[in-house]
Scaffold this motif. Structure first.
Motif, PDB file in Angstrom:
ATOM      1  N   MET A   1      -9.250  11.594 -14.710  1.00 53.42           N
ATOM      2  CA  MET A   1      -9.554  12.013 -13.330  1.00 53.42           C
ATOM      3  C   MET A   1      -9.122  10.964 -12.311  1.00 53.42           C
ATOM      4  O   MET A   1      -8.889  11.273 -11.142  1.00 53.42           O
ATOM      5  CB  MET A   1     -11.060  12.269 -13.180  1.00 53.42           C
ATOM      6  CG  MET A   1     -11.530  13.584 -13.789  1.00 53.42           C
ATOM      7  SD  MET A   1     -13.335  13.613 -13.891  1.00 53.42           S
ATOM      8  CE  MET A   1     -13.778  13.628 -12.164  1.00 53.42           C
ATOM      9  N   LEU A   2      -9.082   9.712 -12.780  1.00 53.82           N
ATOM     10  CA  LEU A   2      -8.884   8.582 -11.870  1.00 53.82           C
ATOM     11  C   LEU A   2      -7.699   8.742 -10.904  1.00 53.82           C
ATOM     12  O   LEU A   2      -7.901   8.701  -9.689  1.00 53.82           O
ATOM     13  CB  LEU A   2      -8.740   7.316 -12.709  1.00 53.82           C
ATOM     14  CG  LEU A   2      -9.212   6.009 -12.109  1.00 53.82           C
ATOM     15  CD1 LEU A   2     -10.623   6.118 -11.584  1.00 53.82           C
ATOM     16  CD2 LEU A   2      -9.140   4.905 -13.170  1.00 53.82           C
ATOM     17  N   PRO A   3      -6.457   8.961 -11.414  1.00 49.88           N
ATOM     18  CA  PRO A   3      -5.331   9.074 -10.466  1.00 49.88           C
ATOM     19  C   PRO A   3      -5.470  10.310  -9.572  1.00 49.88           C
ATOM     20  O   PRO A   3      -5.042  10.288  -8.428  1.00 49.88           O
ATOM     21  CB  PRO A   3      -4.107   9.188 -11.381  1.00 49.88           C
ATOM     22  CG  PRO A   3      -4.633   9.583 -12.711  1.00 49.88           C
ATOM     23  CD  PRO A   3      -6.019   9.034 -12.814  1.00 49.88           C
TER      24      PRO A   3
ATOM     25  N   ASP B   1       0.802  -1.213   0.000  1.00 51.75           N
ATOM     26  CA  ASP B   1       0.000   0.000   0.000  1.00 51.75           C
ATOM     27  C   ASP B   1       0.837   1.266   0.000  1.00 51.75           C
ATOM     28  O   ASP B   1       0.497   2.245  -0.645  1.00 51.75           O
ATOM     29  CB  ASP B   1      -0.943   0.013   1.208  1.00 51.75           C
ATOM     30  CG  ASP B   1      -2.223  -0.740   0.907  1.00 51.75           C
ATOM     31  OD1 ASP B   1      -2.472  -0.997  -0.302  1.00 51.75           O
ATOM     32  OD2 ASP B   1      -2.971  -1.060   1.840  1.00 51.75           O
TER      33      ASP B   1
ATOM     34  N   ALA C   1       1.943   1.825  -3.379  1.00 52.69           N
ATOM     35  CA  ALA C   1       0.837   2.363  -4.172  1.00 52.69           C
ATOM     36  C   ALA C   1       0.721   3.870  -3.934  1.00 52.69           C
ATOM     37  O   ALA C   1       0.570   4.647  -4.875  1.00 52.69           O
ATOM     38  CB  ALA C   1      -0.463   1.661  -3.812  1.00 52.69           C
ATOM     39  N   SER C   2       0.841   4.275  -2.665  1.00 53.24           N
ATOM     40  CA  SER C   2       0.739   5.702  -2.347  1.00 53.24           C
ATOM     41  C   SER C   2       1.872   6.480  -3.017  1.00 53.24           C
ATOM     42  O   SER C   2       1.665   7.576  -3.542  1.00 53.24           O
ATOM     43  CB  SER C   2       0.796   5.912  -0.836  1.00 53.24           C
ATOM     44  OG  SER C   2      -0.280   5.258  -0.228  1.00 53.24           O
TER      45      SER C   2
ATOM     46  N   GLU D   1      -8.283  11.527  -8.456  1.00 55.12           N
ATOM     47  CA  GLU D   1      -9.245  11.190  -7.407  1.00 55.12           C
ATOM     48  C   GLU D   1      -8.630  10.251  -6.374  1.00 55.12           C
ATOM     49  O   GLU D   1      -8.872  10.386  -5.180  1.00 55.12           O
ATOM     50  CB  GLU D   1     -10.486  10.548  -8.015  1.00 55.12           C
ATOM     51  CG  GLU D   1     -11.377  11.551  -8.729  1.00 55.12           C
ATOM     52  CD  GLU D   1     -12.580  10.911  -9.376  1.00 55.12           C
ATOM     53  OE1 GLU D   1     -13.654  11.516  -9.316  1.00 55.12           O
ATOM     54  OE2 GLU D   1     -12.457   9.790  -9.920  1.00 55.12           O
ATOM     55  N   LEU D   2      -7.842   9.310  -6.891  1.00 56.80           N
ATOM     56  CA  LEU D   2      -7.202   8.371  -5.962  1.00 56.80           C
ATOM     57  C   LEU D   2      -6.263   9.114  -5.022  1.00 56.80           C
ATOM     58  O   LEU D   2      -6.088   8.730  -3.874  1.00 56.80           O
ATOM     59  CB  LEU D   2      -6.430   7.297  -6.730  1.00 56.80           C
ATOM     60  CG  LEU D   2      -7.287   6.235  -7.415  1.00 56.80           C
ATOM     61  CD1 LEU D   2      -6.419   5.330  -8.278  1.00 56.80           C
ATOM     62  CD2 LEU D   2      -8.035   5.417  -6.379  1.00 56.80           C
TER      63      LEU D   2
ATOM     64  N   ARG E   1       3.390   5.646  -5.747  1.00 60.91           N
ATOM     65  CA  ARG E   1       3.069   5.713  -7.176  1.00 60.91           C
ATOM     66  C   ARG E   1       2.075   6.836  -7.444  1.00 60.91           C
ATOM     67  O   ARG E   1       2.225   7.595  -8.390  1.00 60.91           O
ATOM     68  CB  ARG E   1       2.469   4.378  -7.651  1.00 60.91           C
ATOM     69  CG  ARG E   1       3.482   3.318  -8.006  1.00 60.91           C
ATOM     70  CD  ARG E   1       2.873   2.238  -8.886  1.00 60.91           C
ATOM     71  NE  ARG E   1       1.801   1.512  -8.203  1.00 60.91           N
ATOM     72  CZ  ARG E   1       2.000   0.455  -7.405  1.00 60.91           C
ATOM     73  NH1 ARG E   1       3.218   0.007  -7.212  1.00 60.91           N
ATOM     74  NH2 ARG E   1       0.975  -0.143  -6.837  1.00 60.91           N
ATOM     75  N   ALA E   2       1.057   6.887  -6.571  1.00 57.74           N
ATOM     76  CA  ALA E   2       0.022   7.897  -6.776  1.00 57.74           C
ATOM     77  C   ALA E   2       0.637   9.290  -6.759  1.00 57.74           C
ATOM     78  O   ALA E   2       0.241  10.181  -7.498  1.00 57.74           O
ATOM     79  CB  ALA E   2      -1.040   7.773  -5.686  1.00 57.74           C
TER      80      ALA E   2
ATOM     81  N   ARG F   1      -3.409  10.981 -18.688  1.00 60.30           N
ATOM     82  CA  ARG F   1      -3.622  10.392 -17.367  1.00 60.30           C
ATOM     83  C   ARG F   1      -2.299  10.325 -16.598  1.00 60.30           C
ATOM     84  O   ARG F   1      -2.233  10.608 -15.410  1.00 60.30           O
ATOM     85  CB  ARG F   1      -4.209   8.983 -17.513  1.00 60.30           C
ATOM     86  CG  ARG F   1      -4.484   8.313 -16.190  1.00 60.30           C
ATOM     87  CD  ARG F   1      -5.162   6.971 -16.367  1.00 60.30           C
ATOM     88  NE  ARG F   1      -4.258   5.996 -16.977  1.00 60.30           N
ATOM     89  CZ  ARG F   1      -4.625   4.738 -17.262  1.00 60.30           C
ATOM     90  NH1 ARG F   1      -5.861   4.334 -17.013  1.00 60.30           N
ATOM     91  NH2 ARG F   1      -3.765   3.911 -17.813  1.00 60.30           N
TER      92      ARG F   1
ATOM     93  N   LEU G   1      -9.620   2.350 -18.655  1.00 57.60           N
ATOM     94  CA  LEU G   1     -10.780   1.580 -18.216  1.00 57.60           C
ATOM     95  C   LEU G   1     -11.900   1.783 -19.237  1.00 57.60           C
ATOM     96  O   LEU G   1     -12.341   2.913 -19.457  1.00 57.60           O
ATOM     97  CB  LEU G   1     -11.230   2.030 -16.827  1.00 57.60           C
ATOM     98  CG  LEU G   1     -10.182   1.844 -15.732  1.00 57.60           C
ATOM     99  CD1 LEU G   1     -10.796   2.056 -14.360  1.00 57.60           C
ATOM    100  CD2 LEU G   1      -9.525   0.481 -15.813  1.00 57.60           C
TER     101      LEU G   1
ATOM    102  N   GLU H   1     -12.991  10.864 -17.405  1.00 57.98           N
ATOM    103  CA  GLU H   1     -13.014  10.097 -16.156  1.00 57.98           C
ATOM    104  C   GLU H   1     -11.752   9.265 -15.991  1.00 57.98           C
ATOM    105  O   GLU H   1     -11.257   9.100 -14.874  1.00 57.98           O
ATOM    106  CB  GLU H   1     -14.261   9.193 -16.121  1.00 57.98           C
ATOM    107  CG  GLU H   1     -15.539   9.994 -15.920  1.00 57.98           C
ATOM    108  CD  GLU H   1     -16.793   9.210 -16.256  1.00 57.98           C
ATOM    109  OE1 GLU H   1     -17.878   9.700 -15.907  1.00 57.98           O
ATOM    110  OE2 GLU H   1     -16.685   8.129 -16.875  1.00 57.98           O
TER     111      GLU H   1
END
Lengths: 233, 831
Positions: free
Chosen positions: A117-119, A87, A90-91, A121-122, A93-94, A164, A107, A114
């Motif tokens: 927006m995904l990364p 995790d 992952a953080s 929003e994450l 990476r974000a 993205r 996706l 959208e």
């Protein structure tokens, strides 16, 4: 292109990767990568080239913390990825990493907007919508925000993927055969975009390719063969 | 995260990803809530309108005239009072005579609720303040029809003649069809004495109605509760109409458990659909992880989705359930109460619980695996599939189902039996299905290519094939049981009665009338019949220990103890009786039985009340105590339709007690008018038409069966979603395979044939299994439960595979039409 060549962003020390061998392959472990060491500075663009099966994608996966190495370590901005949990990686990476894939990996059920927006929003950004629209306009898709991947051409899809990747303002961008699924003309435009954005944002770019021409446009080329670095380190 | 979850969910819905999952959830919720809404409405009729169902706030029921002390106490507390008497009696008009349920009410009746009358059958009704004035009667339309009467005609009730001035449309305290055997006649209490029907031995119910401020009602109740004499019962708003309550409880359990079968199948479909959902979201999750989503975020994402889906399905399913309960209400409502109130919202909670429970138990196990998809999958797609489903991962789901069963069953033992039954059925189905699918694999691979392909498909996916055969086997078995086996059992039951079994009972014959009635029988050519004495008595003590209703848990035993029942005397053991213990009394050489103080007790009631051989029983007969020893136990063949008695004694013990006589005989329907003449001559006699009663019972059974079949329709629908879920889970694979086959030159017709052979075989296998199970269950029901001879019905073995093959074949082809109709190039490109 070589402005602000500063600190080392990505440092790799003695990296190796083994996988369990399939029956009939003699040894019980198969070595994919061995003894990879390299350092990449901020703002640099680096190409990793090599034939199929040379371990390019495996190396890229390890650089991004998508997989655990068998030996050695990867330091991103001085942080040892191996010391982090799933995790935390992952953080990281974000916050710091952008990704562009050969097969786009959008996706399919989300619109272009959208997907971008995904990364954001994450990462919990509140301006996700505005920022995504802005980046999409930058890659020339300002008019196609509400289209889904299926309604876009391959080149357009890859531009969405690039948008993205750049949306969060990553310090390191990893690209895996970004033009592999595109015709030469479209591929050229996508690459140009990638380099332009890289320069504008001062991002460090690492791309995996077997296209020597593309590799030649980078600041540095690392040659990979049979899981070992043979040039450029 | 919630916004993202909803967005993804919306898109998944639009692309059809969620259809099977939602359909399965909807079916589970709809069938549970349909039953819940329906039973809720009857429950509400009992609770909210309890006052109306009583016609009062409190009522005292007695089998003897109401003691004055009760009225005085009510008067002191300022309660309003009304009174009525209810009994069954023949009523006559012209030459015809029919049984009616008569209510003779005082002017203040009813204290709560309203009477409604109409000028003619089925005309618009209006509310009225009280019962008809003296000299008048209001009757239900059926009685008018039976006697060929109209409003304005005259009708004889015992010795009194009343004029029918209206049709009775509604009566607050009237029961549904399950509790009444004849149409109602409402008359004024003041006319009752003139009818001469209130006499020794007549089964009349005396009812005192009370209403007033809640506090006064409570005080009355507290004051009088201890002073209840035998044969007296108080009914308040909370305990109103125990007979409807217990019937409701049974209906609730029965329909609820029927609904559970549907839920079980729906959960299988939910599990299959959720697995596919998870498999198709592996890539999404890998990308999300790559973009920096933490595991907790992915979990939250899907939890939000499941929660939304659950709430949606719960709400929507409840809405459908509400619509569906209308059919149950129409079928079963009239059996309980005359009118049903609207439903409450409580069943919606149940619907939500079922939806969320189903998702939690059966959808979450695969979906929760998504958080641990290896991120590297974005680069190497072959990585990180789903772990195979294991029974262990569905433990929570099985617990949810068990909880649902326990809830519907409402009692631990029934719940355990049901769970064991479901598990055993599942095991048998699984064994049968596995065996059949294995056999299929052994089948020589000859014949047409299409046929070989179809069968190969079945044995190539053995897990899915077995699951489908099980699901359809269960659905078809239920249908066969309800459709074919039920008819067989009813026929076997009806067939056991001889054609000349008694079809009429005449009761209430007074001792003084006996000779005259016998003579009349001969005179008009009615069959020679035996007349049995009946002595009304109340059981007071067993082996010296006073009998108290509260000592018995069994409801039936309690009511047996509370009411009076009929003793009789006999010299010989009656024909339908078999001695199971002790000795029958023998007459000595003088023709007399030496010891008259003996009882012979029917074994069923002896078991219920805890009476054993050799114990002394004390009965209260019209205030006198009669005690004797139990010297024998008998079994009685009740469905011979001859008059039989729980307790017999030698003549000397009872023959001086007040008695009335009963007889039963077969009346040729062509000579029905002879009975009318009997009633005309002896108006106090009551004739019970057994064949009409049987028709009524059969009618009730038909309605109940229809209702159960209706609930099982949801089971069938759930079975179909299992088929669709299974088809969907193999759809991507099938699409690719068939695209390759078509690219290689296979013609569409051949592909259709191959698919058809696969699904028809699947359905036929399920049909074979269903026929076998239905036969076995039919046999068990017949031999063990109903004690009937059961002949195996060959139709089952024909109908099962036929219906299964055709039904599943058709549904399967519909579900896979995309496989054949999609252009191969499109499919191959996507793959």
């Amino acid at each position: 292109m070589l402005q602000s060549l500063s600190e080392v962003v990505l440092k790799v020390e003695g990296l190796g990767k083994d996988v369990p061998a399939l029956a009939g392959e003699g040894a019980d472990r198969l070595t994919i990568l061995s003894d990879i060491s390299l350092a990449i500075r901020g703002g640099e663009s680096v190409a990793i080239i090599g034939p199929s099966g040379s371990g390019k994608s495996t190396l890229l996966g390890l650089l991004a913390g998508l997989d655990d190495p068998s030996r050695g370590r990867v330091l991103l901005d001085g942080v040892d990825l191996g010391a982090l949990g799933e995790d935390d990686r992952a953080s990281l990476r974000a916050e710091k990493l952008g990704f562009v894939f050969q097969s786009f990996q959008l996706l399919p059920m989300l619109t272009a907007l959208e997907n971008v927006m995904l990364p954001l929003e994450l990462a919990g950004r509140t301006d996700a919508h505005g920022r995504a629209a802005e980046v999409l306009a930058r890659v020339g898709l300002g008019e196609r925000l509400q289209h889904t991947p299926l309604q876009l051409s391959g080149g357009e899809q890859q531009r969405v993927a690039i948008a993205r990747a750049f949306a969060v303002g990553p310090s390191l961008l990893l690209a895996d055969e970004p033009t592999g699924n595109l015709d030469p003309h479209t591929g050229e435009r996508v690459i140009q975009l990638l380099f332009d954005l890289n320069r504008e944002q001062g991002t460090t770019l690492v791309l995996v390719t077997h296209d020597r021409e593309l590799a030649a446009r980078c600041d540095r080329v690392l040659g990979l063969q049979d899981g070992r670095l043979v040039s450029g380190a | 995260m919630m916004r993202l979850a909803l967005r993804l969910l919306r898109r998944d819905w639009r692309s059809g990803e969620l259809r099977v999952l939602l359909a399965a959830l909807l079916i589970a919720v709809t069938c549970v809530t349909a039953v819940a809404f329906f039973t809720d409405r009857i429950g509400q009729a009992l609770n909210r309108q309890a006052g109306e169902l009583l016609g009062a706030d409190l009522r005292l029921l007695a089998d003897h005239p109401i003691p004055p002390a009760w009225r005085e106490q009510a008067g002191t507390l300022g309660l309003r009072q009304a009174e009525f008497r209810a009994f069954r009696s023949m009523v006559m008009a012209g030459e015809g005579a029919r049984l009616a349920e008569i209510k003779a009410a005082a002017p203040a009746y009813p204290l709560r609720g309203q009477l409604r009358i109409a000028p003619a059958s089925f005309a618009a009704s209006q509310a009225v303040a009280g019962p008809p004035p003296r000299g008048q009667a209001w009757v239900e339309p059926l009685l008018l029809q039976q006697l060929g009467l109209n409003v304005g005609d005259r009708i004889e009730v015992g010795d009194v003649t009343l004029r029918i001035t209206a049709v009775l449309s509604a009566e607050p305290d009237r029961s549904g069809a399950m509790f009444s055997i004849a149409p109602r006649l409402l008359m004024n209490l003041a006319d009752l004495p003139a009818s001469g029907l209130e006499q020794e031995g007549s089964r009349m119910q005396y009812v005192l109605l009370l209403a007033g401020p809640a506090e006064a009602v409570t005080r009355f109740r507290v004051a009088m509760a201890d002073r209840l004499a035998p044969g007296e019962r108080l009914e308040g708003v909370r305990d109103a109409r125990p007979e409807i309550r217990s019937a409701l409880q049974r209906a609730q359990r029965f329909l609820g458990l029927a609904a559970v079968v549907g839920v079980v199948l729906a959960c299988v479909a939910i599990a299959m659909a959720a697995r596919r959902f998870a498999r198709r979201h592996l890539d999404t999750c890998a990308v999300l992880r790559c973009l920096g989503a933490r595991q907790a975020q992915i979990n939250r994402l899907f939890l939000w989705q499941m929660l939304t889906l659950g709430l949606l399905a719960g709400a929507l399913g409840s809405l459908l359930g509400f619509a569906a309960q209308g059919v149950l209400a129409a079928l079963l409502g009239p059996l309980f109460v005359v009118s049903l109130p609207p439903a409450s919202l409580l069943p919606v909670l149940m619907g939500l619980a079922v939806a969320l429970g189903g998702l939690l138990g059966f959808a979450l196990p695969p979906v929760m695996q998504l958080k641990s998809v290896p991120t590297l999958r974005v680069l190497r797609r072959e990585l990180g599939g789903l772990r195979p489903a294991s029974a262990g991962s569905y433990l929570l789901g099985l617990a949810v189902l068990a909880a649902l069963v326990a809830w519907q069953a409402g009692d631990g033992r029934l719940a355990l039996a049901m769970i064991a039954g479901l598990a055993a059925t599942a095991l048998v189905l699984w064994l049968g299905a596995t065996l059949l699918v294995r056999l299929l694999r052994r089948l020589p691979r000859r014949g047409q290519v299409a046929w070989r392909f179809g069968l190969a498909n079945l044995s190539r996916r053995p897990g899915a094939s077995v699951a489908q055969v099980m699901a359809f086997g269960l659905g078809l078995m239920v249908l066969l049981l309800l459709g074919v086996v039920r008819e067989d059992l009813l026929d076997a039951w009806a067939g056991r009665l001889p054609a000349d079994a008694p079809n009429r009972f005449v009761i209430n014959i007074q001792p003084g009338q006996l000779a005259e009635v016998r003579a009349f029988f001969r005179e008009v050519g009615l069959p020679e019949a035996e007349f049995h004495p009946m002595v009304r008595a109340r059981l007071r003590a067993i082996a010296g220990k006073p009998v108290v209703a509260d000592d018995y848990r069994d409801e039936h035993a309690r009511s047996l103890v509370e009411r009076e029942f009929n003793l009789s005397w006999a010299t010989q053991l009656p024909v339908d009786n078999t001695l199971v213990a002790g000795r029958w009394w023998q007459a000595g050489s003088d023709g007399k039985i030496a010891d008259a103080a003996q009882f012979s007790v029917e074994e069923g009631i002896a078991r219920r009340l805890g009476i054993t051989l050799g114990e002394r029983l004390s009965y209260d007969i019209a205030g006198q105590t009669v005690t004797a020893t139990v010297t024998s136990l008998r079994s009685v063949q009740w469905d011979s339709f001859r008059a039989n008695f729980f307790v017999l004694s030698p003549p000397a013990l009872l023959q001086d007690q007040p008695a009335s006589y009963i007889t039963s005989f077969f009346l040729d329907p062509r000579h029905a008018e002879r009975l009318d003449a009997l009633i005309k001559r002896f108006p106090n006699l009551t004739v019970i038409d057994v064949s009409a009663l049987m028709t009524q019972i059969r009618g009730i059974i038909e309605r109940v069966v229809l209702a159960v079949e209706y609930v099982f329709l949801f089971t069938l629908a759930a079975g179909l979603t299992v088929l669709y879920a299974a088809i969907q889970s193999s759809l991507d694979e099938r699409l690719r395979e068939n695209a390759v086959l078509r690219a290689l030159g296979a013609r569409r017709r051949r592909l259709w044939q191959s698919l058809a052979s696969e699904f028809v075989t699947l359905g036929a296998l399920a049909g074979v299994l269903a026929a076998a199970l239905a036969s076995v269950l039919g046999w068990v029901l017949a031999r063990q439960v109903l004690e009937l001879d059961y002949t195996f019905n060959l139709w089952l073995w024909l109908l099962g595979p036929l219906v299964g093959g055709l039904g599943v074949g058709l549904a399967g082809l519909l579900g896979t039409r995309r496989v054949v109709s999609s252009p191969p190039l499109v499919v191959l490109r996507q793959a």
